[in-house]
Design a protein around this motif. Structure first.
Motif, PDB file in Angstrom:
ATOM      1  N   SER A 180     -18.870 -11.335  11.629  1.00 58.52           N
ATOM      2  CA  SER A 180     -20.229 -11.202  11.113  1.00 58.52           C
ATOM      3  C   SER A 180     -20.332 -10.017  10.171  1.00 58.52           C
ATOM      4  O   SER A 180     -19.637  -9.005  10.318  1.00 58.52           O
ATOM      5  CB  SER A 180     -21.223 -11.052  12.269  1.00 58.52           C
ATOM      6  N   LEU A 181     -21.240 -10.157   9.202  1.00 58.08           N
ATOM      7  CA  LEU A 181     -21.507  -9.060   8.275  1.00 58.08           C
ATOM      8  C   LEU A 181     -22.466  -8.063   8.924  1.00 58.08           C
ATOM      9  O   LEU A 181     -23.285  -8.452   9.749  1.00 58.08           O
ATOM     10  CB  LEU A 181     -22.130  -9.600   6.984  1.00 58.08           C
ATOM     11  N   PRO A 182     -22.407  -6.782   8.545  1.00 54.96           N
ATOM     12  CA  PRO A 182     -21.371  -6.188   7.701  1.00 54.96           C
ATOM     13  C   PRO A 182     -20.067  -6.000   8.470  1.00 54.96           C
ATOM     14  O   PRO A 182     -20.083  -5.584   9.634  1.00 54.96           O
ATOM     15  CB  PRO A 182     -21.985  -4.843   7.303  1.00 54.96           C
ATOM     16  N   GLN A 183     -18.956  -6.322   7.816  1.00 52.71           N
ATOM     17  CA  GLN A 183     -17.657  -6.178   8.455  1.00 52.71           C
ATOM     18  C   GLN A 183     -17.242  -4.711   8.478  1.00 52.71           C
ATOM     19  O   GLN A 183     -17.394  -3.992   7.493  1.00 52.71           O
ATOM     20  CB  GLN A 183     -16.607  -7.006   7.707  1.00 52.71           C
ATOM     21  N   LYS A 184     -16.704  -4.288   9.601  1.00 50.60           N
ATOM     22  CA  LYS A 184     -16.250  -2.909   9.730  1.00 50.60           C
ATOM     23  C   LYS A 184     -14.956  -2.694   8.953  1.00 50.60           C
ATOM     24  O   LYS A 184     -14.209  -3.645   8.702  1.00 50.60           O
ATOM     25  CB  LYS A 184     -16.051  -2.563  11.207  1.00 50.60           C
ATOM     26  N   PRO A 185     -14.669  -1.454   8.576  1.00 57.98           N
ATOM     27  CA  PRO A 185     -13.425  -1.180   7.823  1.00 57.98           C
ATOM     28  C   PRO A 185     -12.198  -1.570   8.628  1.00 57.98           C
ATOM     29  O   PRO A 185     -12.196  -1.538   9.870  1.00 57.98           O
ATOM     30  CB  PRO A 185     -13.483   0.337   7.591  1.00 57.98           C
ATOM     31  N   LEU A 186     -11.149  -1.953   7.921  1.00 63.92           N
ATOM     32  CA  LEU A 186      -9.877  -2.231   8.572  1.00 63.92           C
ATOM     33  C   LEU A 186      -9.365  -0.951   9.224  1.00 63.92           C
ATOM     34  O   LEU A 186      -9.374   0.123   8.612  1.00 63.92           O
ATOM     35  CB  LEU A 186      -8.858  -2.733   7.549  1.00 63.92           C
ATOM     36  N   HIS A 187      -8.926  -1.073  10.450  1.00 67.12           N
ATOM     37  CA  HIS A 187      -8.466   0.117  11.169  1.00 67.12           C
ATOM     38  C   HIS A 187      -7.139   0.601  10.587  1.00 67.12           C
ATOM     39  O   HIS A 187      -6.217  -0.198  10.382  1.00 67.12           O
ATOM     40  CB  HIS A 187      -8.299  -0.192  12.657  1.00 67.12           C
ATOM     41  N   PRO A 188      -7.023   1.906  10.318  1.00 66.96           N
ATOM     42  CA  PRO A 188      -5.767   2.411   9.742  1.00 66.96           C
ATOM     43  C   PRO A 188      -4.533   2.137  10.592  1.00 66.96           C
ATOM     44  O   PRO A 188      -3.415   2.083  10.072  1.00 66.96           O
ATOM     45  CB  PRO A 188      -6.029   3.922   9.621  1.00 66.96           C
ATOM     46  N   ALA A 189      -4.726   1.953  11.907  1.00 67.93           N
ATOM     47  CA  ALA A 189      -3.581   1.708  12.777  1.00 67.93           C
ATOM     48  C   ALA A 189      -2.877   0.396  12.449  1.00 67.93           C
ATOM     49  O   ALA A 189      -1.728   0.187  12.857  1.00 67.93           O
ATOM     50  CB  ALA A 189      -4.028   1.709  14.239  1.00 67.93           C
ATOM     51  N   ILE A 190      -3.558  -0.484  11.720  1.00 67.09           N
ATOM     52  CA  ILE A 190      -2.932  -1.748  11.321  1.00 67.09           C
ATOM     53  C   ILE A 190      -1.747  -1.490  10.400  1.00 67.09           C
ATOM     54  O   ILE A 190      -0.750  -2.219  10.415  1.00 67.09           O
ATOM     55  CB  ILE A 190      -3.968  -2.659  10.628  1.00 67.09           C
ATOM     56  N   ASN A 194       2.865   2.416   7.921  1.00 68.55           N
ATOM     57  CA  ASN A 194       3.226   3.543   7.072  1.00 68.55           C
ATOM     58  C   ASN A 194       2.051   4.043   6.230  1.00 68.55           C
ATOM     59  O   ASN A 194       1.905   5.245   6.009  1.00 68.55           O
ATOM     60  CB  ASN A 194       4.397   3.169   6.156  1.00 68.55           C
ATOM     61  N   ALA A 195       1.223   3.127   5.751  1.00 66.94           N
ATOM     62  CA  ALA A 195       0.124   3.514   4.871  1.00 66.94           C
ATOM     63  C   ALA A 195      -0.939   4.328   5.595  1.00 66.94           C
ATOM     64  O   ALA A 195      -1.712   5.037   4.959  1.00 66.94           O
ATOM     65  CB  ALA A 195      -0.511   2.265   4.250  1.00 66.94           C
ATOM     66  N   LEU A 253       0.827  -1.206   0.000  1.00 68.63           N
ATOM     67  CA  LEU A 253       0.000   0.000   0.000  1.00 68.63           C
ATOM     68  C   LEU A 253       0.864   1.261   0.000  1.00 68.63           C
ATOM     69  O   LEU A 253       0.552   2.240  -0.698  1.00 68.63           O
ATOM     70  CB  LEU A 253      -0.915  -0.002   1.221  1.00 68.63           C
ATOM     71  N   THR A 254       1.955   1.245   0.755  1.00 68.47           N
ATOM     72  CA  THR A 254       2.833   2.413   0.807  1.00 68.47           C
ATOM     73  C   THR A 254       3.464   2.690  -0.544  1.00 68.47           C
ATOM     74  O   THR A 254       3.703   3.849  -0.905  1.00 68.47           O
ATOM     75  CB  THR A 254       3.920   2.201   1.874  1.00 68.47           C
ATOM     76  N   THR A 255       3.706   1.640  -1.314  1.00 67.08           N
ATOM     77  CA  THR A 255       4.258   1.810  -2.661  1.00 67.08           C
ATOM     78  C   THR A 255       3.239   2.420  -3.615  1.00 67.08           C
ATOM     79  O   THR A 255       3.593   3.250  -4.461  1.00 67.08           O
ATOM     80  CB  THR A 255       4.734   0.451  -3.205  1.00 67.08           C
TER      81      THR A 255
END
Length: 430
Positions: free
Chosen positions: A270-280, A283-284, A248-250
């Motif tokens: 379970s659906l709906p899945q929440k967005p991936l947390h940016p802290a993961i 760098n991105a 992603l950083t690239t």
């Protein structure tokens, strides 16, 4: 949830049913409308709207599991729930339930949670002999594109790339194809035609399963006998997340990226899945306010005036288990005609229990409907509905198995797949 879905979709089904069945006669008898299941009378020709429930012996049933006195190991997941001759189709509403029979059901692909209208008559056995079936059909579509057959197609100016199932494991040898993918998207690999095509890509959509299933690291030599309770940080493998972060950083300085969570990603099951947390993303995450867009699953995004509706594949995989056949594109088309992106939730597809509205009802017909993490690439342009709505259905293959990325032309809705591999000792897109 099924009651909320019935309340939401019943007016749409009734409108279609009235247009198709109002005032018609069969065998000299006029078809009448029954408002509820309990109002169906034996021998009277009528039509009624309700929710489908599939009674299938092979389908998992949480209520039966809870009432068991003895527990055994869970059986392996099944490829199909279908048992010819043993499955039953029910129609239910807030008042009761009817068992549906008849040859008209054989040509229909129905699963639990679909809101339909059925016309027929009740038999002496208490079953409802179905003559015809009506579904809600596609909802209205804004910004309708005029790119049907016979129209002059002028495209190639704007493209969107779709990929799914990157399945990073963190191994040193797995990054070659993903490096080729990144270089292709940035226009750094391939011939002149490849670079020209890549220069028109305005966004990348990652449709789930960016990380492989979690595998704990083996214990450190000499500490095998030391048992630890609770969370053990020494067994956590950060390499898959770091590999995704590097990709992603690239890309992010040059290309906006929309990323959906999938079954193997660090998100709720379970659906709906929440967005991936940016802290993961180490760098991105710094691009979260600009070019990195973390979306839900299912997601609905607007790209250059076109509405994209997509999932990471759990909804289609679950519908696939209910029906005979292998036509996944046809199943996706039915999801649109049913106006429901995940009809089997929450019966056999885990879902958050909504109280006010059903989040899976499709309110507006999308221009693009994509499903991630499929076995192979496939696409179909459907033109159905009262307004001849156009929608491009795309099955996005698993990149970890096929090394394919899908390119969609935003002007013509034409799409193609690009495969990456090694040829004569050199990496090149194919």
């Amino acid at each position: 949830m099924y009651f909320l879905r019935l309340v939401d979709l019943k007016p749409s089904v009734e409108a279609v049913a009235l247009k198709a069945w109002e005032g018609i006669e069969i065998g000299g008898e006029t078809v009448n409308r029954a408002d509820r299941v309990l109002e169906v009378r034996q021998g009277e020709l009528c039509w009624i709207v309700g929710t489908i429930y599939m009674e299938m012996p092979l389908k998992p049933n949480i209520l039966e599991d809870i009432t068991k006195d003895q527990w055994i190991a869970a059986p392996p997941p099944r490829d199909k729930y279908v048992t010819p001759g043993a499955d039953q189709t029910m129609l239910e509403d807030e008042s009761g339930r009817l068992r549906l029979v008849g040859r008209a059901l054989e040509k229909e692909c129905l699963v639990t949670g679909v809101v339909v209208g059925v016309m027929g008559t009740e038999t002496k056995d208490g079953d409802f002999d179905v003559v015809d079936v009506i579904v809600p059909e596609l909802p209205p579509q804004e910004n309708k594109l005029d790119i049907g057959e016979g129209k002059e197609k002028k495209g190639g100016r704007r493209k969107v790339a779709l990929v799914s199932g990157l399945s990073f494991k963190g191994n040193a040898m797995e990054n070659f194809e993903t490096e080729l993918l990144a270089e292709y998207l940035l226009g750094e690999v391939g011939g002149v035609e490849d670079q020209e095509s890549a220069s028109k890509i305005t966004r990348l959509i990652i449709a789930g399963n960016s990380l492989a299933p979690v595998v704990a690291l083996p214990p450190v030599k000499g500490e095998e006998k030391h048992k630890k309770y609770g969370y053990d940080s020494t067994t956590y493998n950060a390499n898959p997340v770091l590999a995704l972060d590097n990709l992603l950083t690239t890309l992010l300085p040059s290309l906006p990226v929309t990323i959906l969570p999938g079954p193997t990603d660090p998100a709720n099951v379970s659906l709906p899945q929440k967005p991936l947390h940016p802290a993961i993303f180490r760098n991105a995450k710094h691009y979260a306010a600009s070019s990195l867009h973390t979306a839900t699953n299912p997601c609905c995004v607007d790209i250059d005036g076109l509405k994209f509706l997509g999932t990471a594949g759990q909804n289609l995989d679950d519908v696939y288990k209910y029906v005979e056949g292998e036509d996944r594109l046809g199943m996706c088309e039915r999801l649109l005609r049913w106006r429901c992106v995940a009809p089997t939730a929450p019966d056999t597809l885990w879902s958050f229990p909504f109280e006010d509205k059903d989040m899976y009802v499709i309110k507006e017909c999308p221009h693009v409907f994509f499903i991630g993490n499929q076995e192979e690439f496939a696409s179909r342009l459907v033109e159905v509905g009262p307004q001849n709505q156009l929608c491009r259905i795309i099955l996005v293959p698993k990149f970890s198995e096929t090394n394919e990325v899908v390119l969609l032309d935003l002007d013509t809705l034409e799409c193609e797949s690009v495969r990456f591999g090694v040829e004569n000792g050199t990496g090149s897109p194919g």
